[in-house]
Enzyme design. Structure first.
Site, short mmCIF file in Angstrom:
data_model
loop_
_atom_site.label_atom_id
_atom_site.label_comp_id
_atom_site.label_asym_id
_atom_site.label_seq_id
_atom_site.Cartn_x
_atom_site.Cartn_y
_atom_site.Cartn_z
N LYS A 264 0.92 -1.24 -0.01
CA LYS A 264 0.06 0.00 -0.01
C LYS A 264 0.70 1.15 0.00
O LYS A 264 2.01 1.34 0.69
CB LYS A 264 -0.84 0.10 1.13
N SER B 177 -9.40 1.38 3.22
CA SER B 177 -8.70 2.36 2.18
C SER B 177 -7.73 1.65 1.44
O SER B 177 -7.09 2.17 0.47
CB SER B 177 -7.80 3.70 2.88
N SER C 119 -9.44 -0.61 7.40
CA SER C 119 -8.89 -0.48 6.06
C SER C 119 -8.13 -1.71 5.67
O SER C 119 -7.94 -1.73 4.34
CB SER C 119 -8.04 0.93 5.83
N1 GLN Z 1 -12.71 4.16 6.96
C1 GLN Z 1 -12.06 4.76 7.80
C2 GLN Z 1 -11.80 6.27 7.75
O1 GLN Z 1 -11.86 6.78 7.02
C3 GLN Z 1 -11.02 3.70 8.35
C4 GLN Z 1 -9.89 4.11 7.45
C5 GLN Z 1 -8.51 3.15 7.63
O2 GLN Z 1 -8.69 2.17 8.40
N2 GLN Z 1 -7.46 3.75 7.00
O3 GLN Z 1 -10.97 6.77 8.71
#
Ligand code: GLN
Length: 486
Positions: free
Chosen positions: A78, A153, A177
């Site tokens: 990532k 994400s 994410s």
């Molecule tokens: N969806 C969550 C956010 O937007 C988690 C994102 C993540 O785990 N990086 O903060």
């Protein structure tokens, strides 16, 4: 079967027996990338030359008898994890041309084990999002349905694994994410216990919640990747000096004696799609048939989790992202005026709308006069959420639940409605707030042909229990054999 379809453990066997070379394997995966990437858009950067050089190095090591489980295995990372000499953007225009001068600890570990790094995967900008639509560069498609989100994400990592554009990948998980995109793309993903894996070189979003973890084709691969990246790191003050267990060895243990907890609040959620609910219930039955016992548990503060997370994560983000000032590194928009003008222009143009929203929310929650009402209150409720888990783990070893309330939604469906997007995190964020491990394993495919993941959560440093439960379940279903047609 083509080489790119192999799991890590299958490829490892062939490499070990010298039936294939890492170079052949890497070339096969790169060919696959060239043929499907146009449809998926999983990667932001691919470095063929670097990958092939690493593959040849791995082949040399293997020929000299030096092989670890990851030697010669092509992986994706990532784009929130620093890779020396390989562009690291965090999905943001702010870091469009950022070339890290050092490797994150997880990358050093992968390199030491002889892995091949293919490139960097697409993500929501600074890991803020649940669909990968907040990337500053492009959206990634779900390999199971190209008009749907891959989840976020770490959507690029999950899509790349599902579409066989790498054998495994790393993601990061601040509120779900890794688990959400794993669930939506029909692959395995794990957020380890906070402190299990070093965060040195992981670009910070919300430092008390962030963890790096594996995204893989199956549970065995998840255990192999986790073993390779775990361990104490003096460069990360929150990493825990604790021995790394042999995660693979625990897989083959049976489930008798394992107590599974079913959190009743998770199934009372009104946004929960009945098909997802049924899939999870069926998976629980299967796990009971395999020898586990069940107990109903209560996590009474779950209803506050989204609110707590969306105070704490933006607060930490507003502080962490203050470093992007147009001076130290990254994008700079020079103006004709003074420093303040440059700073404003840089941050206005460099950050996308979701990142700005988080910075505003966080700055507000931390400001004098509001701190007590928001940040302090959220921290207090966070403690109550942790307490819920503490109580629950006195009665069970592993908690089973959905990962996301619905299967992958359509691209564009929620982009203009951040609140609805935030609600899709309801089942995953509690694990980050409590620092416990959580994983997603494919458990069903919906009537529309979309994968559904089962979430397993355990007490701190009990990844082995999650892995063995997931492994036994995986063996007992044929979901793993279902593949997207692309
Ligand atoms: N969806 C969550 C956010 O937007 C988690 C994102 C993540 O785990 N990086 O903060």
């Amino acid at each position: 079967m083509s080489y790119f379809e192999l799991t890590i453990h299958e490829a490892h066997e062939l490499l070990r027996k010298r039936e294939i070379s890492s170079e052949e394997l890497t070339r096969a995966v790169l060919d696959r990338f060239r043929s499907v990437e146009e449809k998926i858009d999983a990667y932001l950067t691919v470095s063929e030359e670097m990958a092939l050089e690493q593959a040849r190095k791995a082949d040399k090591a293997i020929s000299e008898g030096n092989i670890t489980p990851l030697t010669g295995i092509p992986l994706a990372v990532k784009d929130v994890i620093c890779t020396r000499g390989l562009r690291t953007t965090c999905g943001s225009r702010m870091l469009e041309n950022f070339m890290p001068p050092y490797d994150a600890t997880v990358i050093s570990k992968l390199k030491q084990s002889g892995a091949v790094i293919l490139g960097k995967t697409n993500m929501d900008e600074f890991a803020m999002g649940s669909s990968t639509e907040n990337s500053g560069f492009k959206t990634t498609s779900n390999p199971w349905a190209l008009n749907r989100i891959p989840g976020g994400s770490s959507g690029g990592s999950a899509a790349a694994v599902a579409a066989h554009m790498c054998l495994g990948a790393l993601g990061s998980d601040t509120g779900g994410s890794i688990r959400q995109p794993a669930s939506h793309c029909g692959v395995v993903g794990m957020k380890p216990t906070y402190g299990r894996v070093s965060r040195y070189g992981l670009v910070a979003f919300a430092s008390s919640l962030d963890q790096i973890g594996p995204v893989s084709k199956d549970v065995t691969d998840c255990a192999m990747l986790l073993g390779a990246i775990s361990g104490y790191d003096p460069k990360d003050s929150t990493s825990v000096p604790r021995e790394v267990p042999d995660f693979e060895a625990s897989l083959t243990e049976g489930l008798s004696g394992v107590k599974v907890g079913i959190p009743k609040e998770y199934f009372e959620n009104e946004g929960l799609d009945p098909e997802v609910s049924d899939a999870i219930c069926n998976a629980i039955h299967r796990i009971v048939e395999l020898g586990a016992g069940t107990v109903e548990i209560s996590l009474p503060h779950t209803k506050y989790a989204v609110a707590v997370y969306y105070i704490i994560a933006p607060s930490e983000a507003s502080s962490n992202l203050a470093r992007y000032d147009g001076v130290k590194y990254g994008f700079r928009k020079a103006g004709t005026g003074d420093y303040l003008e440059m700073y404003k222009k840089t941050r206005s143009e460099g950050f996308g709308p979701e990142v700005k929203r988080r910075i505003l929310l966080g700055t507000y929650a931390l400001s004098a006069g509001y701190y007590d009402a928001y940040y302090r209150k959220a921290s207090q409720v966070r403690t109550l959420l942790m307490h819920d888990f503490k109580q629950a783990f006195q009665r069970c070893d592993v908690i089973l639940s959905p990962v996301a309330p619905t299967p992958a939604f359509k691209l564009g469906e929620k982009v203009d409605d951040p609140l609805t997007m935030y609600l899709s995190d309801i089942f995953t964020i509690s694990a980050n707030l409590a620092g416990i491990p959580g994983m997603s394993v494919p458990c069903a495919v919906s009537s529309q042909g979309l994968p559904i993941g089962l979430q397993l959560m355990g007490n701190h440093f009990t990844e082995e229990i999650l892995l063995k439960t997931a492994f036994n379940f995986e063996k007992a279903t044929d979901v793993k054999r279902l593949k997207p047609e692309i």
